[in-house]
Design a protein around this motif. Structure first.
Motif, short mmCIF file in Angstrom:
data_model
loop_
_atom_site.label_atom_id
_atom_site.label_comp_id
_atom_site.label_asym_id
_atom_site.label_seq_id
_atom_site.Cartn_x
_atom_site.Cartn_y
_atom_site.Cartn_z
N LYS A 90 -10.70 -4.59 -35.68
CA LYS A 90 -10.16 -6.15 -35.67
C LYS A 90 -9.88 -6.65 -36.94
N ARG A 91 -10.65 -6.53 -38.05
CA ARG A 91 -10.16 -6.87 -39.44
C ARG A 91 -8.84 -6.10 -39.84
N LEU A 92 -8.94 -5.11 -39.43
CA LEU A 92 -7.82 -4.37 -39.98
C LEU A 92 -6.40 -4.86 -39.41
N VAL A 93 -6.31 -4.96 -38.18
CA VAL A 93 -5.34 -5.66 -37.51
C VAL A 93 -4.93 -7.11 -37.98
N GLU A 94 -6.10 -7.97 -38.15
CA GLU A 94 -5.90 -9.14 -38.59
C GLU A 94 -5.21 -8.95 -40.11
N ILE A 95 -5.51 -7.99 -40.80
CA ILE A 95 -4.83 -8.06 -42.21
C ILE A 95 -3.33 -7.70 -41.92
N MET A 96 -3.20 -6.80 -41.06
CA MET A 96 -1.75 -6.41 -40.79
C MET A 96 -1.10 -7.43 -40.32
N ASP A 97 -1.38 -8.31 -39.29
CA ASP A 97 -0.80 -9.40 -38.62
C ASP A 97 -0.36 -10.39 -39.92
N GLU A 98 -1.50 -10.55 -40.71
CA GLU A 98 -1.24 -11.60 -41.79
C GLU A 98 -0.38 -11.14 -42.76
N LYS A 99 -0.25 -9.84 -43.23
CA LYS A 99 0.80 -9.22 -43.91
C LYS A 99 2.23 -9.54 -43.56
N ASP A 100 2.31 -9.26 -42.02
CA ASP A 100 3.53 -9.10 -41.37
C ASP A 100 4.16 -10.80 -41.77
N ALA A 101 3.34 -11.42 -41.27
CA ALA A 101 3.67 -12.92 -41.20
C ALA A 101 4.22 -13.39 -42.82
N LEU A 102 3.46 -13.03 -43.62
CA LEU A 102 3.75 -13.46 -45.18
C LEU A 102 5.01 -12.90 -45.41
N TYR A 103 5.34 -11.51 -45.09
CA TYR A 103 6.62 -10.78 -45.38
C TYR A 103 7.66 -11.49 -44.87
N ALA A 104 7.38 -11.89 -43.52
CA ALA A 104 8.65 -12.51 -42.77
C ALA A 104 9.03 -13.96 -43.25
N LYS A 105 8.27 -14.67 -44.25
CA LYS A 105 8.63 -15.92 -44.68
C LYS A 105 9.97 -16.13 -45.43
N GLU A 106 10.71 -16.77 -45.34
CA GLU A 106 11.86 -16.98 -45.89
C GLU A 106 11.69 -17.63 -47.47
N ASP A 107 10.49 -18.77 -47.20
CA ASP A 107 10.27 -19.13 -48.51
C ASP A 107 9.04 -18.64 -49.28
N PHE A 108 9.09 -17.33 -49.55
CA PHE A 108 7.75 -16.58 -49.98
C PHE A 108 7.57 -16.98 -51.51
N SER A 109 6.21 -17.51 -51.60
CA SER A 109 6.03 -18.31 -52.68
C SER A 109 5.02 -17.54 -53.66
N ASP A 110 4.66 -17.77 -54.98
CA ASP A 110 3.89 -17.10 -55.72
C ASP A 110 2.49 -17.03 -55.21
N GLU A 111 2.22 -18.10 -54.61
CA GLU A 111 0.78 -17.97 -54.03
C GLU A 111 0.83 -17.09 -52.75
N ASP A 112 1.86 -16.86 -52.16
CA ASP A 112 1.97 -15.94 -50.95
C ASP A 112 2.10 -14.49 -51.46
N GLY A 113 2.55 -14.41 -52.84
CA GLY A 113 2.26 -13.20 -53.32
C GLY A 113 1.08 -12.45 -53.94
N ILE A 114 0.30 -13.53 -54.25
CA ILE A 114 -1.20 -13.26 -54.66
C ILE A 114 -2.12 -12.96 -53.33
N ARG A 115 -1.51 -13.63 -52.29
CA ARG A 115 -2.46 -13.55 -51.05
C ARG A 115 -2.04 -12.21 -50.46
N ALA A 116 -0.74 -11.80 -50.61
CA ALA A 116 -0.29 -10.45 -49.97
C ALA A 116 -0.93 -9.35 -50.84
N ALA A 117 -1.04 -9.58 -52.14
CA ALA A 117 -1.71 -8.45 -53.21
C ALA A 117 -3.14 -8.17 -52.62
N ASP A 118 -3.85 -9.46 -52.34
CA ASP A 118 -5.27 -9.20 -52.00
C ASP A 118 -5.32 -8.50 -50.62
#
Length: 526
Positions: A90-118
């Motif tokens: 379950k945790r792996l799928v949660e990460i995949m879904d959150e990553k996809d949601a972040l990368y789909a954002k049009e206003d991808f911020s520096d904060e989003d980039g840090i979260r995506a890296a984690d």
């Protein structure tokens, strides 16, 4: 490591188990066994956290992951097959879904980039880059067609759903794997694959199963749920069975010797306590008697019915001759002759074809063409897979029901036969129409024993039976001196009873004097 500490559970006044303490360690496979209603599946629910015990706790190391075989086949109907498997982590799928949601954002911020890296780091640590290919490999190994991977679970056949949910449980190398009846509805090839997978699995496995062959193949330990306790034995199911029988016999023998010695001491004391010359000896024997202990033999929840088939008439040379037997839509041109020592396992991918063959041989159905002939000395008796016609709408008590098939109609005699099959006291007065599936099969076995047939036919006789009844049936069939036709998904039963295997598809395709394992090696598993 998974640890159970002082766990107790009871429902109302009924105590399932008390003060259970077990450490489940890595690299071992634990089979959980016990009588029906003893609490096996309930124990798994406690281990998984689905059910809270009244006392004690279950401790799983915080960095370890537990995976559970899901029983609800419709729980993932809106998910694709591939994603359903990956939801086992379950945790792996949660990460995949959150990553996809972040990368789909049009206003991808520096904060989003840090979260995506984690997330990417955690994803890599969990083996995320290989996750999809691992899920695909599991599905392929379980013979799920690749074109089904992107289909919704709601569109998938129930037999495939069972395999997909098994793949889900196995996915992602869990630290602890809980499996409740994992071989149910699996074909022999898939079961064999699962056995090999689990034997190679390096973490902890805990299994509830009625499949003795499977338990013997994969288990390193047995957890026996009985006497309100859960005791752990090293070894597989057969080793546990031999050990438990030996311990029970030894305890009875020790008690018998202790009781005999107690009587000898009491007799001596009664005879010589007033005799001055024997007073010292009498006093010594009183002290010995006080120290003598007779163990309380606890009543087990596990009950073994007494199954012993004997026939009333010796078998002649002519037994059963089948020539070009055909039933349209089921099979055609099936031929075989039964010899005096034959115990034949009938196998087929089409279970309805086997049932139809048995029904024709017993005169319940008519063949389209061909013929069969029973020998003049043969008395066939039959345990059908579907026994509704014997029980549905029958308001007779079990005593009266069984009396119809008995040569002796005295109630005490009939009750004796029912008692052998665990229907004692008021149980024997239950209505035939309301008993459970397992109780029905035990009644049918009583009927067959009373009929005294020298040729017995069994169509899936272990359906609804617990391990104890299956073991007793197995022993009874091995000891039977007559002829047998048998079909069963219980591999241990087929392997130990049958000495000849006939496979029927559209026609007879295999007929050899081998046991079931020999047949599988030559055909299915070659």
């Amino acid at each position: 490591m998974l640890q159970v500490s002082n766990v107790s559970l009871q429902f109302g006044s009924r105590k399932l188990f008390e003060d259970v303490n077990i450490k489940f360690t890595k690299g071992n496979c634990y089979g959980v066994i016990g009588a029906n209603g003893a609490g096996k599946s309930t124990f798994l629910r406690i281990l998984s956290g689905e059910l809270e015990p009244q006392k004690g706790e279950v401790i799983l190391d915080k960095n370890e992951r537990m995976s559970v075989l899901k029983q609800d086949q419709n729980a993932f109907d809106d998910e694709t097959v591939l994603r359903t498997v990956m939801l086992g982590h379950k945790r792996l799928v949660e990460i995949m879904d959150e990553k996809d949601a972040l990368y789909a954002k049009e206003d991808f911020s520096d904060e989003d980039g840090i979260r995506a890296a984690d997330l990417e780091n955690e994803f890599a640590e969990l083996g995320g880059w290989d996750a999809e290919s691992e899920a695909e490999k599991l599905l392929s190994a379980l013979e799920i067609p690749p074109e089904h991977n992107e289909m919704k679970m709601g569109e998938i056949d129930a037999k495939e759903k069972v395999k997909i949910l098994l793949a889900q449980a196995l996915f992602g190398n869990p630290d602890v794997l809980l499996l409740d009846e994992p071989t149910n509805n699996l074909d022999i090839r898939t079961t064999e694959w699962l056995e090999n997978f689990l034997m190679d699995f390096e973490n902890t496995i805990i299994i509830v199963s009625h499949n003795r062959y499977f338990l013997n193949k994969v288990c390193t330990h047995i957890c026996d749920v009985d006497y309100g306790k859960i005791n752990v034995y090293v070894g597989n199911y057969d080793f546990w069975y031999r050990t438990s029988q030996l311990i029970a016999r030894q305890q009875k023998e020790q008690n018998k010797k202790a009781e005999q010695r107690a009587k000898e001491l009491q007799d001596f004391i009664a005879r010589f306590s007033a005799n001055a010359s024997k007073s010292k000896q009498a006093t010594a024997r009183k002290k010995e008697l006080e120290k003598l202990t007779i163990s309380d033999i606890k009543v087990s929840s596990r009950k073994y019915p007494y199954i012993n088939f004997k026939y009333d008439r010796e078998i002649g040379n002519d037994i059963l001759f089948v020539e070009n037997l055909t039933k349209e839509g089921y099979f055609e041109n099936v031929s075989f002759t039964v010899g005096r020592d034959d115990k034949i396992g009938i196998v087929s991918k089409n279970s309805k074809a086997v049932t139809m063959l048995y029904d024709i041989l017993m005169g319940n159905e008519q063949a389209t063409s061909g013929y069969f002939k029973w020998g003049k000395t043969i008395i066939p008796t039959y345990l059908p897979q579907n026994n509704d016609s014997y029980f549905v709408g029958c308001d007779l008590s079990l005593v009266d029901w069984l009396s119809r098939y008995s040569y002796d109609h005295y109630e005490e005699f009939v009750r004796g036969w029912l008692g052998r099959m665990l229907f004692s006291g008021e149980e024997a007065l239950k209505k035939a129409s309301v008993i459970s599936g397992g109780e029905r099969v035990r009644c049918m076995l009583s009927k067959m024993m009373l009929e005294g047939g020298n040729f017995m036919i069994f169509d899936e006789p272990t359906n609804h039976l617990d391990l104890e009844s299956i073991t007793s049936l197995n022993d009874g069939l091995v000891a039977f001196k007559g002829c047998i036709l048998i079909t069963s998904h219980d591999r241990e039963l087929m392997n130990t009873v049958a000495n000849r295997i006939i496979e029927i598809e559209d026609t007879k395709v295999y007929d050899r004097p081998v046991n079931y394992d020999g047949y599988l090696e030559e055909t299915v598993l070659k």
